[in-house]
Design a protein around this motif. Structure first.
Motif, short mmCIF file in Angstrom:
data_model
loop_
_atom_site.label_atom_id
_atom_site.label_comp_id
_atom_site.label_asym_id
_atom_site.label_seq_id
_atom_site.Cartn_x
_atom_site.Cartn_y
_atom_site.Cartn_z
N ALA A 175 56.64 63.48 -6.58
CA ALA A 175 57.18 62.18 -6.97
C ALA A 175 57.35 61.27 -5.76
O ALA A 175 57.08 60.07 -5.83
N GLY A 176 57.77 61.83 -4.64
CA GLY A 176 57.94 61.04 -3.43
C GLY A 176 56.63 60.47 -2.90
O GLY A 176 56.59 59.38 -2.32
N ILE A 177 55.55 61.19 -3.10
CA ILE A 177 54.24 60.72 -2.63
C ILE A 177 53.84 59.44 -3.36
O ILE A 177 53.19 58.57 -2.78
N ILE A 178 54.25 59.30 -4.59
CA ILE A 178 53.90 58.11 -5.38
C ILE A 178 54.45 56.85 -4.71
O ILE A 178 53.79 55.81 -4.69
N ALA A 179 55.65 56.94 -4.16
CA ALA A 179 56.23 55.77 -3.48
C ALA A 179 55.42 55.41 -2.24
O ALA A 179 55.33 54.23 -1.87
N ILE A 180 54.82 56.40 -1.60
CA ILE A 180 54.01 56.13 -0.41
C ILE A 180 52.79 55.27 -0.77
O ILE A 180 52.39 54.40 -0.01
N TYR A 181 52.21 55.50 -1.95
CA TYR A 181 51.07 54.69 -2.39
C TYR A 181 51.47 53.21 -2.46
O TYR A 181 50.74 52.33 -2.00
N GLY A 182 52.63 52.94 -3.04
CA GLY A 182 53.10 51.56 -3.12
C GLY A 182 53.41 50.98 -1.76
O GLY A 182 53.14 49.81 -1.49
N LEU A 183 53.96 51.79 -0.87
CA LEU A 183 54.27 51.33 0.48
C LEU A 183 53.00 50.95 1.23
O LEU A 183 52.95 49.91 1.90
N VAL A 184 51.96 51.76 1.10
CA VAL A 184 50.71 51.50 1.80
C VAL A 184 50.13 50.16 1.38
O VAL A 184 49.79 49.31 2.21
N ILE A 185 49.99 49.93 0.09
CA ILE A 185 49.36 48.69 -0.38
C ILE A 185 50.27 47.49 -0.12
O ILE A 185 49.78 46.40 0.20
N ALA A 186 51.58 47.67 -0.18
CA ALA A 186 52.50 46.56 0.11
C ALA A 186 52.38 46.13 1.57
O ALA A 186 52.37 44.93 1.87
N ILE A 187 52.25 47.09 2.48
CA ILE A 187 52.10 46.75 3.89
C ILE A 187 50.75 46.07 4.14
O ILE A 187 50.66 45.09 4.89
N LEU A 188 49.70 46.58 3.50
CA LEU A 188 48.38 45.95 3.65
C LEU A 188 48.40 44.50 3.17
O LEU A 188 47.89 43.60 3.85
N ILE A 189 48.98 44.28 2.01
CA ILE A 189 49.03 42.92 1.45
C ILE A 189 49.88 42.02 2.33
O ILE A 189 49.49 40.89 2.65
N ALA A 190 51.05 42.50 2.72
CA ALA A 190 51.95 41.68 3.53
C ALA A 190 51.30 41.29 4.86
O ALA A 190 51.55 40.19 5.37
#
Length: 160
Positions: free
Chosen positions: A65-80
């Motif tokens: 479940a914790g890995i799922i949050a990492i996916y969102g973190l990765v794309i959020a940092i890329l977009i930002a």
């Protein structure tokens, strides 16, 4: 149509959509991860009353479940990192970034719900019948990969 009537190519509100994409990616994927962690955690706590020796073996759903949050973190940092001032950030790019963030966020939300429900039932079942463990792990992998699919789509949408 004269040049003064043409729509503005880089409107001032263009970056808003990019920011919403980044926010959506982390918010929804973190919500899914939090639900998966909480739901699996309650199953682990219930199971641990009778079989405390299985606690470490049953932690797998929480990690997934914790890995799922990492996916969102990765794309959020890329977009930002790509969001610039409105004069150089097109509305088209904002929409692409919004779509990328939403694809990762919502797929992470769904994957987190699936991991939580499967993890809860799986660890409780494994406490009663240890042969269920391999089946639970396989189902968790299939639930986790839903979030990975969203990340792959998000990266393709993010890329120029």
């Amino acid at each position: 149509m004269s040049s003064s009537e043409l729509p503005e190519e880089n409107p001032i509100y263009g970056p808003f959509f990019g920011v919403m994409g980044a926010a959506s990616a982390i918010i929804f994927s973190a919500f899914g991860a939090a639900y998966g962690t909480a739901k699996s955690g309650t199953g682990i706590a219930s199971m641990a009353v009778m079989r405390p020796e299985l606690i470490m073996k049953s932690i797998i759903p929480v990690v997934m479940a914790g890995i799922i949050a990492i996916y969102g973190l990765v794309i959020a940092i890329l977009i930002a990192g790509k969001i610039t001032e409105p004069a150089t950030y097109s509305l088209y790019m904002g929409f692409k970034h919004l779509g990328a963030g939403l694809s990762v966020g919502f797929s992470g939300l769904g994957a987190g719900f699936a991991v939580g429900i499967v993890g809860d039932a799986g660890v409780r079942g494994t406490a009663q019948q240890p042969r269920l463990f391999i089946g639970m792990v396989l189902i968790l992998i299939f639930a986790e990969v839903l979030g990975l699919y969203g990340l792959i789509v998000g990266i393709f949408m993010y890329a120029d």
